[in-house]
Design a protein around this motif. Structure first.
Motif, PDB file in Angstrom:
ATOM      1  N   PHE A 395       0.829  -1.210   0.000  1.00  0.00           N
ATOM      2  CA  PHE A 395       0.000   0.000   0.000  1.00  0.00           C
ATOM      3  C   PHE A 395       0.862   1.257   0.000  1.00  0.00           C
ATOM      4  O   PHE A 395       0.632   2.188  -0.777  1.00  0.00           O
ATOM      5  N   ARG A 403      -3.984   5.169  -3.810  1.00  0.00           N
ATOM      6  CA  ARG A 403      -4.221   4.324  -2.641  1.00  0.00           C
ATOM      7  C   ARG A 403      -5.700   4.118  -2.335  1.00  0.00           C
ATOM      8  O   ARG A 403      -6.084   3.081  -1.786  1.00  0.00           O
ATOM      9  N   LYS A 404      -6.530   5.095  -2.710  1.00  0.00           N
ATOM     10  CA  LYS A 404      -7.955   4.955  -2.407  1.00  0.00           C
ATOM     11  C   LYS A 404      -8.572   3.760  -3.122  1.00  0.00           C
ATOM     12  O   LYS A 404      -9.594   3.219  -2.677  1.00  0.00           O
ATOM     13  N   TYR A 405      -7.958   3.330  -4.212  1.00  0.00           N
ATOM     14  CA  TYR A 405      -8.477   2.182  -4.946  1.00  0.00           C
ATOM     15  C   TYR A 405      -8.034   0.849  -4.337  1.00  0.00           C
ATOM     16  O   TYR A 405      -8.492  -0.213  -4.760  1.00  0.00           O
ATOM     17  N   PHE A 407      -7.684   0.530  -0.733  1.00  0.00           N
ATOM     18  CA  PHE A 407      -7.786   0.812   0.698  1.00  0.00           C
ATOM     19  C   PHE A 407      -7.943  -0.463   1.519  1.00  0.00           C
ATOM     20  O   PHE A 407      -7.594  -0.509   2.703  1.00  0.00           O
ATOM     21  N   ALA A 535     -12.519   5.379   1.901  1.00  0.00           N
ATOM     22  CA  ALA A 535     -11.496   5.180   0.868  1.00  0.00           C
ATOM     23  C   ALA A 535     -11.332   6.414   0.002  1.00  0.00           C
ATOM     24  O   ALA A 535     -10.229   6.713  -0.473  1.00  0.00           O
ATOM     25  N   SER A 536     -12.417   7.154  -0.213  1.00  0.00           N
ATOM     26  CA  SER A 536     -12.341   8.310  -1.110  1.00  0.00           C
ATOM     27  C   SER A 536     -11.349   9.348  -0.608  1.00  0.00           C
ATOM     28  O   SER A 536     -10.619   9.959  -1.396  1.00  0.00           O
ATOM     29  N   GLU A 537     -11.303   9.559   0.712  1.00  0.00           N
ATOM     30  CA  GLU A 537     -10.321  10.487   1.287  1.00  0.00           C
ATOM     31  C   GLU A 537      -9.090   9.757   1.815  1.00  0.00           C
ATOM     32  O   GLU A 537      -8.121  10.386   2.230  1.00  0.00           O
ATOM     33  N   THR A 538      -9.132   8.440   1.802  1.00  0.00           N
ATOM     34  CA  THR A 538      -8.037   7.581   2.268  1.00  0.00           C
ATOM     35  C   THR A 538      -7.686   7.900   3.717  1.00  0.00           C
ATOM     36  O   THR A 538      -6.518   8.032   4.089  1.00  0.00           O
ATOM     37  N   ASN A 558      -4.067   9.664   7.884  1.00  0.00           N
ATOM     38  CA  ASN A 558      -4.286  10.248   6.556  1.00  0.00           C
ATOM     39  C   ASN A 558      -3.192   9.721   5.637  1.00  0.00           C
ATOM     40  O   ASN A 558      -2.025  10.077   5.783  1.00  0.00           O
ATOM     41  N   PHE A 559      -3.562   8.863   4.691  1.00  0.00           N
ATOM     42  CA  PHE A 559      -2.575   8.171   3.866  1.00  0.00           C
ATOM     43  C   PHE A 559      -2.295   8.858   2.529  1.00  0.00           C
ATOM     44  O   PHE A 559      -1.676   8.255   1.648  1.00  0.00           O
ATOM     45  N   VAL A 560      -2.749  10.108   2.384  1.00  0.00           N
ATOM     46  CA  VAL A 560      -2.479  10.865   1.148  1.00  0.00           C
ATOM     47  C   VAL A 560      -1.967  12.257   1.515  1.00  0.00           C
ATOM     48  O   VAL A 560      -2.278  12.786   2.594  1.00  0.00           O
TER      49      VAL A 560
END
Length: 636
Positions: A395, A403-405, A407, A535-538, A558-560
């Protein structure tokens, strides 16, 4: 040999031959002894199919040596020498069934010549007076499951090198490694294997001398002193241990008496093609005595706090990565002898040392690895969570905007986090052989790489399970681990590396301080998921809980690299909360100059919680919030 000596040996070796002699190193091998009033050393060896045996060495003729006497029907041979003194070299001269004569090392030797020489060394057990009684007593006060466990994994000879390229000696490591580990806030050191091995490239996982500290590292006494110093600094010591397979160099245990002795008779079972080694015949009683005694030897003679058992999967399956294999009569692939040996090993270790860590490096879906034997388990108390490690690194290596795709790679681990007692490992295996260092795996420019690395390390710290980090991860070494070189300690002079080292020290100390991060690690009660579907905001949010109602922290990952303003997170109680970690603080290498706060709740339902906090979530970060003053909660 007198009748009295013979009777004593026969009694001990009877147990050895039944697989029930768990101190076999006190009888077999080279041990101090007195015979007919003369002090010297007795040499005893298991070689059931040898035609004749002799001890050859510096104290005897290297060609013929001292003839050994067979001990009844035990399959063992013995000889005494009052000429042998510590430090002299020796081997066994074995006449094998086909008439071939070979010189072999002593499988039970406590010391060997410095490589590339390979003779065994006459050596008795040290008689150390230990001073770590308080450490041992403290281990009994609380369950290991309810304590912080944060392991620093070390390869001894590549942790640090001198300017001339030579590695640090054990006394030098005692003076530098232990203070470093203490300052950084780790609870334990885990050494990769330290036993005698002929090839550095094996990292110590292809052993020739199971009872000897490798000659390249130092002496038994020096290692005992290092362990004692660690304990006096409140640091535990674990060592990797390899009971599945052994080195097949001709001077070692392979075909020791000219027949498959330590290894399986079936070549498909005996040959370990993956590692170029020989598999122990784990169903053989004498092998069980040899290996179980060895585990207890390191725990008792060196006061080790645990063993990480390597390659458990290779002992559980007959077809584990070996090519051709021989199935059981019913066609199944489970190694029944391997399973029974592992269970027997763990039962015996915990019988004698119930507070020991027995950690399985097991990479398959075998169930009940950390369940007790009486419940049908293998009997370990910990297992490396390889699935979590693989998914998490996959990931984090992605472009953050993708990454949101994927999650589910982050959230799936919560589905099985409590099936076993897990340790979350970022080990040596993940930063070698072209896999890149943790730092180098992170995408983006250098700033974003460090931001991702901080997020990765903090995410590991807040996820249920104990922790392990390999050396070099702690300051963000860029180059992957190289066994023949020391770590790039000069990198710490760089501002970003220095800040990351400071971050890891702060993270480790926070982990030890916050009971919610370790007190209820292995039950679902220790975590409450707030939102694992964003997932949209990860973004991932959850609460980690200790035993007491007031011992909890709120985690926002927060992964983004996108800042989220006006973000609302639910909390269980009304009151005031504070940040105890913001991975984007400038002191750690980020851009935030101060924490947010105080954070006051409002009466609003969010994440199924009755109270809400609104705050900014920094880009690529982990925030940890703790209650500062809350209402309606008992204080105990």
């Amino acid at each position: 040999m007198s009748e009295e000596v013979k009777k004593k040996l026969e009694e001990e070796l009877f147990l050895f031959n039944t697989g029930e002699y768990f101190d076999s190193y006190l009888t077999l091998g080279c041990n101090r002894d007195t015979y007919e009033g003369n002090s010297g050393f007795r040499f005893t060896v298991w070689a059931p199919n040898a035609i004749s045996m002799a001890v050859v060495g510096d104290f005897s003729d290297w060609d013929l040596g001292i003839e050994m006497e067979k001990i009844g029907k035990t399959g063992c041979w013995t000889a005494f020498s009052d000429k042998a003194i510590e430090g002299q070299c020796y081997k066994y001269r074995i006449e094998q069934p086909d008439g071939t004569v070979k010189l072999k090392i002593d499988p039970y030797a406590f010391e060997f010549e410095v490589r590339p020489k390979d003779a065994s060394i006459v050596k008795g057990l040290p008689e150390k007076k230990w001073k770590d009684g308080l450490w041992s007593a403290n281990k009994k006060r609380f369950s290991i499951y309810e304590r912080p466990l944060n392991i620093y994994e070390v390869h001894l000879s590549s942790w640090k090198h001198h300017d001339d390229g030579s590695w640090y000696t054990i006394p030098e490591l005692k003076n530098e490694l232990i203070p470093y580990v203490k300052k950084m806030g780790y609870t334990h050191i885990e050494f990769m294997p330290l036993m005698e091995h002929p090839l550095d490239a094996s990292w110590g996982y292809q052993l020739t001398g199971y009872y000897a500290l490798s000659s390249k590292f130092g002496t038994m006494e020096e290692f005992q002193d290092l362990v004692e110093a660690a304990h006096l600094a409140n640091i535990g010591v674990i060592m990797d241990w390899v009971p599945g397979h052994f080195n097949r160099n001709d001077y070692g245990m392979v075909h020791f008496d000219g027949t498959p002795q330590f290894e399986y008779t079936d070549k498909n079972k005996a040959q370990n093609n993956r590692w170029g080694t020989m598999n122990f015949d784990l169903g053989k009683a004498q092998v069980q005595s040899f290996l179980t005694s060895n585990a207890l030897y390191w725990i008792e003679q060196f006061h080790l706090d645990g063993l990480r058992v390597d390659a458990v999967s290779s002992m559980l399956y007959l077809d584990y990565d070996i090519g051709e294999w021989t199935p059981n009569e019913d066609g199944s692939n489970h190694n029944k002898a391997g399973v029974e040996f592992i269970q027997k090993l763990n039962k015996k270790v915990f019988e004698r040392h119930p507070y020991t860590l027995m950690i399985a490096e097991e990479s398959t879906a075998w169930s009940k690895v950390t369940k007790p034997v009486h419940m049908g388990g293998l009997g370990f108390n910990y297992k490396w969570n390889m699935g979590w490690m693989n998914d998490t690194l996959k990931f984090f290596e992605m472009d953050p905007l993708s990454r949101k795709y994927h999650f589910n790679l982050i959230t799936f681990s919560f589905m099985y986090a409590f099936n076993e007692n897990f340790i979350l490992p970022f080990s040596h295996d993940e930063v070698v052989h072209g896999k890149k260092s943790l730092m180098h795996k992170m995408p983006g420019d250098r700033y974003n790489q460090f931001a991702s690395l901080r997020t990765l390390e903090a995410y590991m710290m807040v996820h249920p399970g104990k922790k392990l980090n390999f050396m070099g991860n702690d300051y963000g070494q860029f180059l992957e681990w190289r066994i023949h070189e020391g770590l790039e300690w000069q990198s710490v002079n760089d501002e970003m590396n220095a800040k990351h080292l400071h971050f890891m020290e702060s993270l480790n100390l926070l982990y030890k301080k916050e009971r919610a991060l370790w007190e209820v690690d292995h039950q679902a009660d220790g975590i409450q998921i707030l939102d694992a579907d964003n997932a949209s905001e990860t973004l991932l949010t959850f609460i980690r809980k200790g035993k007491k109602l007031r011992d909890f922290v709120v985690v926002i990952c927060n992964f983004v690299p996108v800042e989220r303003k006006g973000y609302k997170v639910g909390v269980p109680y009304e009151g005031i909360y504070e940040e105890c970690l913001n991975t984007e603080l400038s002191e750690y290498g980020g851009v935030w100059t101060k924490n947010q706060g105080p954070l006051k709740t409002v009466k609003e339902t969010t994440n199924q919680q009755a109270h809400t906090i609104e705050l900014i979530v920094p880009a690529m970060s982990v925030l940890i919030l703790r209650p500062k003053r809350i209402f309606g909660v008992p204080k105990n």
